[in-house]
Enzyme design. Structure first.
Site, PDB file in Angstrom:
ATOM      1  N   TYR A  22     -13.828  -4.241  10.914  1.00  0.00           N
ATOM      2  CA  TYR A  22     -12.514  -3.599  10.833  1.00  0.00           C
ATOM      3  C   TYR A  22     -11.714  -3.877  12.101  1.00  0.00           C
ATOM      4  O   TYR A  22     -10.528  -4.228  12.044  1.00  0.00           O
ATOM      5  CB  TYR A  22     -12.677  -2.097  10.644  1.00  0.00           C
ATOM      6  CG  TYR A  22     -11.363  -1.334  10.605  1.00  0.00           C
ATOM      7  CD1 TYR A  22     -10.482  -1.495   9.542  1.00  0.00           C
ATOM      8  CD2 TYR A  22     -11.009  -0.470  11.637  1.00  0.00           C
ATOM      9  CE1 TYR A  22      -9.273  -0.810   9.503  1.00  0.00           C
ATOM     10  CE2 TYR A  22      -9.801   0.228  11.607  1.00  0.00           C
ATOM     11  CZ  TYR A  22      -8.940   0.048  10.541  1.00  0.00           C
ATOM     12  OH  TYR A  22      -7.744   0.721  10.509  1.00  0.00           O
ATOM     13  N   GLY A  66       0.812  -1.213   0.000  1.00  0.00           N
ATOM     14  CA  GLY A  66       0.000   0.000   0.000  1.00  0.00           C
ATOM     15  C   GLY A  66       0.843   1.260   0.000  1.00  0.00           C
ATOM     16  O   GLY A  66       0.509   2.247   0.660  1.00  0.00           O
ATOM     17  N   THR A  98       0.255   5.691  -1.449  1.00  0.00           N
ATOM     18  CA  THR A  98      -0.414   6.819  -0.816  1.00  0.00           C
ATOM     19  C   THR A  98      -0.320   6.709   0.701  1.00  0.00           C
ATOM     20  O   THR A  98       0.031   5.663   1.248  1.00  0.00           O
ATOM     21  CB  THR A  98      -1.904   6.877  -1.247  1.00  0.00           C
ATOM     22  OG1 THR A  98      -2.495   8.090  -0.788  1.00  0.00           O
ATOM     23  CG2 THR A  98      -2.682   5.698  -0.691  1.00  0.00           C
ATOM     24  N   GLY A  99      -0.633   7.807   1.381  1.00  0.00           N
ATOM     25  CA  GLY A  99      -0.785   7.799   2.831  1.00  0.00           C
ATOM     26  C   GLY A  99       0.424   7.319   3.595  1.00  0.00           C
ATOM     27  O   GLY A  99       1.573   7.635   3.289  1.00  0.00           O
TER      28      GLY A  99
END
Length: 307
Positions: free
Chosen positions: A179, A24, A27-28
């Site tokens: 989550y 991942g 981004t971020g």
């Protein structure tokens, strides 16, 4: 009396010669983690679902780290075949791997399943990373000082137990609880992996971290009227991705880090701040559940570990 120095990007030691895989990373938190590692001299693999976005992220990193070696690899954690293909690509391209940062994730989406039929958050955040780590671990265990960093969330404290009677939320889907379960599973994976590595006498360690409340693309599934409020409040109660990445960067590179630790922000409620050792829930340390969850993950993914 002088105040204790806060740990910042500049404290990341030289990473020359190290090879880091960051999931991942377009981004971020993942992007800032990969950027800093590249700036310190590491060869960095951006393991991402969208390779066009990965290539754009690589180009951005090269503006601050000219000459860095940055590779983009296709990885869809929601597909076990994609995970296997990515692992094969990485094993062929990287004679050594020093670091895996299991950073990618999805947060509170509407009910959706992966191509393998798993609830999206459990399948992506937990099972995908479990499988990737298992397929690459042999390559890490041959490297002194190698690490697996698992990015969790303090949301792990909010979802109760691992719901073995309905792991895929087929009876009733609660996106926040799902989550929380995935992030509790992440922590349990880290702790059980560390126990197995230690029992095998391996120098590889597993470490967990969480970013606090960070303004990133993860909030894209938040109820739409709430998202602007969260972004507005972010500068007061949360922090930027660059700050949120500090705990996982310290876990990945700090010489003071030990296996099985959990790092997060030092501010109120661990929402923001500089990295410090933090505590996870009592439930996250249930050794019986660790082993049961591990066995379930092996069964669901078909991946076994060399420890």
């Amino acid at each position: 009396m002088s105040r204790k120095k806060k740990w910042v990007e500049a404290d990341v030691p030289d990473q020359t010669g190290r090879v880091a895989v960051v999931t991942g990373a377009n981004t971020g938190l993942g992007y800032d983690t990969a950027r800093v590692l590249a700036e310190r001299g590491a060869k960095v693999v951006l393991a991402v679902r969208n390779t066009d976005k990965g290539a754009a992220a690589r180009d951005r990193i090269l503006t601050t780290a000219p000459g860095a070696e940055v590779m983009v690899a296709a990885l869809d954690l929601g597909s076990l075949q994609s995970v296997r293909d990515a692992a094969a690509t990485l094993l062929a391209a990287c004679p050594r791997i020093d670091l895996i940062v299991n950073n990618a994730g999805v947060m509170i989406p509407p009910k959706e399943v992966t191509v393998d039929g798993f609830e999206l958050q459990f399948g992506t955040n937990y099972l995908g990373h479990f499988a990737l780590t298992g397929l690459l671990l042999d390559r890490l265990m041959s490297v002194d000082g190698s690490r697996v960093v698992v990015v969790s969330s303090n949301a792990h404290k909010m979802g109760g137990a691992i719901h073995f009677d309905d792991l895929q939320w087929e009876r009733s889907y609660k996106r926040g609880a799902a989550y929380a379960q995935s992030k509790l599973a992440n922590l349990m994976f880290c702790y059980e992996l560390q126990a197995r590595l230690a029992a095998a006498g391996s120098a590889t360690i597993a470490v967990a971290a969480h970013p606090g409340f960070t303004d990133s693309e993860l909030i894209r599934h938040v109820w739409k009227p709430v998202a602007p409020l969260m972004r507005w409040a972010g500068p007061w109660v949360g922090q930027s991705p660059a700050m949120g990445a500090l705990p996982q960067l310290l876990a990945a590179t700090g010489p003071q880090v030990r296996g099985g630790q959990y790092w997060g922000p030092d501010g109120p409620f661990e929402l923001r701040g500089y990295p410090t050792l933090v505590k996870s829930s009592a439930r996250s340390h249930d050794l019986t559940v660790h082993k049961r969850l591990w066995a379930v993950a092996e069964q669901l993914t078909g991946v076994t570990f060399p420890v």
